[in-house]
Enzyme design. Structure first.
Site: not given
Ligand code: GLY
Length: 384
Positions: A105, A166
């Site tokens: 992330d 994601d």
């Molecule tokens: N990227 C993690 C979420 O969308 O909760």
């Protein structure tokens, strides 16, 4: 095309965003918020709810507050938004030192902060931070499976072979790094990951898996998980939107036609499943009861749908644009709090179907809502 009624509505929402952000930014300028507690933003740069390195300053959503400030700076020209964005960007430097809190992330963290700052001001320090983050992301690539490893090990769970949908939103950091340096390695990794995602995550009906586990030594798919959705084989709505908008971003950066077609396929599935109310559930395949909804998914979907609408013919354009407007009008008219009793705009985000709490403010809900509204106006600052 927006009709006259839509234009009047849009103008009104922009005024409401500007009013709200004017005072919220003042009282939040030294924080990096995630959610509200009794209406006031918390501060993930100071509080660490679990003590895990990834849950405090290095929490994956900590780029969105800075991103909101850059959007507001672009919209208003008010220097205070730029300064507040830069405060949060500077705080994130500690995460490079901590290291263990970081995972895939880093795109969500440094695209809306350092890449945004560099794009707007040319600040060389911001470029350096963003290049650090891009190298960390590239370093997570698994050559045998052609995917970027998502998280670090979870308690009791070996995640060496885990990739998650994601990540389609993190790889624009790699496209940026190649565009910036002229070195194709970053883009090669991003495209390989996107190609693997097309084949291993996207189902025939246009829905997507949240988590796919590969054998990290030979790249064979081992199993899929429902992740933040209802169950394995279900359809976590925010995951659908990371894919929808994510493939659009890969198309924007590479021009590869298959990415556009994939984004459109996911978008058709998403639109076909929007309830008449316009309110998006946490999972399109969840049971009717209990009621569980997620406004963040609606906001992200709207952004992706508007990006698709910009790149298709006139008939299709209206189809995607009208779906985005329906989502955004629902958010504005029945899901927002524009008063001073709470710092957040959207009030009904949900982290995961099986979370202990549901229907609360989440920072990226507001971020994508604001991005979508400025996109509709036609002069958004593109941060991805
Ligand atoms: N990227 C993690 C979420 O969308 O909760």
């Amino acid at each position: 095309m927006l009709n006259e009624t839509d234009k009047v509505w849009l103008h009104g929402v922009i005024a409401k965003i500007s009013n709200k952000m004017e005072w919220v930014s003042e009282k939040t300028k030294d924080k990096i918020p995630y959610t509200t507690i009794n209406g006031t933003y918390d501060d993930r740069s100071a509080d660490n709810p679990t003590g895990d390195a990834a849950d405090g300053l290095c929490w994956w959503t900590n780029g969105f507050w800075g991103g909101m400030m850059w959007l507001m700076y672009h919209e208003t020209g008010n220097e205070k938004y730029k300064e507040i964005a830069q405060i949060s960007e500077g705080k994130l430097d500690q995460c490079f030192q901590d290291y263990y809190g970081l995972h895939h992330d880093v795109g969500f963290m440094w695209l809306p902060t350092s890449v945004a700052n560099y794009r707007v001001t040319g600040n060389p320090e911001s470029r350096k931070r963003a290049m650090h983050a891009a190298n960390l992301l590239a370093g997570r690539f698994n050559l045998a499976g052609g995917f970027i490893r998502a998280w670090n090990d979870l308690e009791g769970q070996d995640t060496r072979g885990w990739a998650i949908i994601d990540c389609m939103f993190n790889i624009p950091l790699l496209y940026w790094a190649s565009e910036e340096t002229g070195d194709p390695r970053f883009k090669q990794i991003a495209m390989k990951h996107a190609d693997t995602t097309m084949s291993a995550f996207v189902r025939a009906d246009g829905s997507v898996n949240h988590i796919v586990e590969f054998d990290p030594f030979n790249g064979v798919v081992v199993k899929t998980y429902g992740g933040q959705g209802y169950e394995e084989g279900s359809s976590w709505t925010r995951g659908q939107t990371w894919a929808l908008y994510g493939f659009m971003m890969s198309y924007i950066h590479t021009g590869k036609e298959e990415y556009l077609q994939t984004a459109k396929r996911i978008a058709h599935y998403f639109i076909a499943n929007i309830p008449d109310s316009g309110v998006i559930p946490v999972d399109f395949r969840q049971p009717a009861e209990p009621r569980r909804e997620d406004d963040t998914a609606a906001a992200i979907a709207a952004c992706g749908l508007i990006e698709i609408a910009k790149r298709v013919g006139p008939y299709e354009k209206d189809f995607f644009l009208n779906a985005a407007i329906k989502l955004l009008r629902t958010l504005d008219e029945s899901r927002s709090d524009w008063t001073e009793s709470t710092d957040a705009i959207l009030q009904n985000g949900t982290g995961a179907y099986h979370s202990k709490t549901h229907h609360h403010a989440i920072i990226y809900g507001d971020y994508y809502f604001i991005e979508a509204i400025f996109k509709l106006k036609g002069n958004d600052l593109y941060l991805w």
